[in-house]
Design an enzyme around this catalytic site. Structure first.
Site, mmCIF file in Angstrom:
data_model
loop_
_atom_site.group_PDB
_atom_site.id
_atom_site.type_symbol
_atom_site.label_atom_id
_atom_site.label_comp_id
_atom_site.label_asym_id
_atom_site.label_seq_id
_atom_site.Cartn_x
_atom_site.Cartn_y
_atom_site.Cartn_z
ATOM 1 N N HIS A 215 17.806 -34.781 -21.448
ATOM 2 C CA HIS A 215 18.596 -34.613 -22.667
ATOM 3 C C HIS A 215 19.902 -33.878 -22.380
ATOM 4 O O HIS A 215 20.968 -34.271 -22.869
ATOM 5 C CB HIS A 215 17.769 -33.844 -23.701
ATOM 6 C CG HIS A 215 18.538 -33.459 -24.925
ATOM 7 N ND1 HIS A 215 18.846 -34.357 -25.918
ATOM 8 C CD2 HIS A 215 19.082 -32.261 -25.310
ATOM 9 C CE1 HIS A 215 19.537 -33.743 -26.863
ATOM 10 N NE2 HIS A 215 19.690 -32.470 -26.520
ATOM 11 N N GLU A 216 19.816 -32.804 -21.592
ATOM 12 C CA GLU A 216 21.017 -32.034 -21.286
ATOM 13 C C GLU A 216 21.993 -32.825 -20.429
ATOM 14 O O GLU A 216 23.211 -32.668 -20.564
ATOM 15 C CB GLU A 216 20.634 -30.734 -20.580
ATOM 16 C CG GLU A 216 19.897 -29.742 -21.463
ATOM 17 C CD GLU A 216 20.736 -29.280 -22.635
ATOM 18 O OE1 GLU A 216 21.977 -29.196 -22.479
ATOM 19 O OE2 GLU A 216 20.167 -29.001 -23.700
ATOM 20 N N ASP B 229 20.513 -5.405 -27.622
ATOM 21 C CA ASP B 229 21.620 -5.907 -28.431
ATOM 22 C C ASP B 229 21.397 -5.533 -29.893
ATOM 23 O O ASP B 229 20.402 -4.911 -30.252
ATOM 24 C CB ASP B 229 21.777 -7.424 -28.266
ATOM 25 C CG ASP B 229 20.534 -8.192 -28.710
ATOM 26 O OD1 ASP B 229 19.973 -7.869 -29.780
ATOM 27 O OD2 ASP B 229 20.112 -9.121 -27.986
ATOM 28 N N ARG C 132 24.986 -10.965 -20.679
ATOM 29 C CA ARG C 132 25.812 -11.949 -21.374
ATOM 30 C C ARG C 132 25.115 -12.463 -22.630
ATOM 31 O O ARG C 132 25.762 -12.701 -23.652
ATOM 32 C CB ARG C 132 26.135 -13.112 -20.436
ATOM 33 C CG ARG C 132 27.275 -12.818 -19.482
ATOM 34 C CD ARG C 132 27.590 -14.005 -18.643
ATOM 35 N NE ARG C 132 29.014 -14.174 -18.447
ATOM 36 C CZ ARG C 132 29.573 -15.222 -17.848
ATOM 37 N NH1 ARG C 132 28.800 -16.184 -17.396
ATOM 38 N NH2 ARG C 132 30.874 -15.293 -17.699
ATOM 39 N N LEU D 85 17.620 -16.932 -18.936
ATOM 40 C CA LEU D 85 16.484 -16.013 -18.943
ATOM 41 C C LEU D 85 15.374 -16.495 -18.024
ATOM 42 O O LEU D 85 14.650 -15.672 -17.444
ATOM 43 C CB LEU D 85 15.949 -15.846 -20.370
ATOM 44 C CG LEU D 85 16.849 -15.059 -21.330
ATOM 45 C CD1 LEU D 85 16.201 -14.943 -22.693
ATOM 46 C CD2 LEU D 85 17.158 -13.678 -20.764
#
Length: 348
Positions: free
Chosen positions: A136-137, A277, A248, A311
């Site tokens: 898909h990517e 975060d 990031r 991750l």
């Protein structure tokens, strides 16, 4: 007239007496007594052939052996069928429920078999999902490349804009393929990486400086509390990529003008780094899923597939160095990533 039960017990006693030893059986307890003299043998008083005890003993032994063989062979037969089913691709096969309430080594073996089958099933499902996500990517930038080429053929005057689009999509493809190769090497137990002394605090300080420059665009400041130097043995590039991906992500999911906290604690044998975060956080049920390839959480907390290998790479890179990484809900909202790395001497 003698009852059949008495005849059976006489035959049984005769078999025991033929060995020269008598047994007292009572209340489930067995005790040995001295052999009886030959002139007191009850065997002579019985109107039976002297070969009868041997026949009875052989028959009883055959029955006992047949029962024992069936008891041992039945679970082995189930295991054999289970292995054939697994070889045929039926990964839902389970054996332990077929052996009942056994508590011996064979039952332990069936539990190990079921655990192996479950792990194979999970690995195959993960592999299939990974292939689907990768395709898909890859399809998305390739489709945009084809569209850009088609538009360029129809409108040659748009050459600068289409070249910029082609360059962006080619860069995206290159980055995706690079991360996939890195993830594949990290997951492979045979892949070798160069190792050397790495000061984890210096490496983290450099990453925070670069991330602060990147976060200025959205007014996101990284509040960093360093610790004493922590030198370990590892691959600096992998550790750099792991911490960079996490920091990031923290900047990306934090709202504008919100800060990101990075703290480091060092002891004699390990370092613990926490990165928090101020975003909307992750549902508790998905705290483990976010480390899977192509898994991410959108702003509303819904699960979705996307270009998310950062991750996953961080997790395998940290574990490759003997450490651990956990995602935890932050106090008052947001997400906190906790990374623990041991101090590895040069001899390792």
């Amino acid at each position: 007239m003698r009852r059949p039960g008495r005849l059976f017990w006489k035959l049984f006693i005769a078999f025991l007496l033929a060995s020269g030893t008598s047994f007292l059986i009572g209340a489930g307890l067995f005790a040995f007594v001295r052999p009886l003299p030959a002139d007191r043998m009850a065997f002579d008083a019985l109107p039976l052939n002297r070969t009868m005890p041997l026949v009875i003993g052989t028959f009883v032994s055959l029955l006992f052996s047949a029962g024992l063989a069936w008891y041992l062979a039945r679970p082995i037969t189930h295991l054999s069928r289970g292995f054939r089913s697994i070889a045929a691709g039926e990964l839902t096969t389970r054996v332990h429920p077929l052996v009942g309430t056994r508590r011996d080594e064979i039952a332990d073996l069936t539990r190990d078999f079921d655990g192996m089958a479950a792990q194979l099933q999970q690995l195959l499902a993960t592999q299939e999902r990974l292939f689907h996500d990768v395709s898909h990517e890859l399809r998305s930038p390739l489709t945009r490349l084809q569209m850009a080429i088609g538009l360029l053929r129809q409108s040659p005057e748009k050459l600068p804009d289409m070249l910029a689009r082609v360059e962006r999509e080619a860069e995206r493809l290159n980055r995706l393929i690079e991360e996939l190769l890195t993830l594949a090497r990290l997951k492979s137990s045979t892949a070798e990486f160069d190792s050397g002394p790495v000061d984890l605090i210096d490496l983290l300080t450099a990453i925070v400086d670069d991330a602060n420059f990147e976060g200025r665009g959205k007014g996101c400041e990284i509040r960093y509390r360093p610790a004493a130097p922590f030198v370990t043995v590892g691959n600096g590039d992998l550790l750099y990529r792991a911490f960079e991906n996490i920091i990031r992500n923290a900047i990306r999911f934090s709202p504008p003008h919100a800060g990101v906290d990075v703290t480091a604690e060092v002891t004699a044998d390990r370092a613990v780094i926490r990165i928090r975060d101020r975003g909307r956080g992750v549902p508790t049920a998905m705290l483990l899923d976010i480390f899977e390839p192509f898994k991410r959480v959108d702003a509303d907390g819904a699960d979705m597939s996307g270009f998310g290998l950062g991750l996953a790479i961080a997790k395998y890179a940290v574990e490759r160095h003997g450490g651990s990484i956990h995602a935890l809900p932050g106090d008052g909202g947001g997400l906190m990533m906790e990374i623990a790395l041991p101090r590895r001497p040069a001899s390792e």
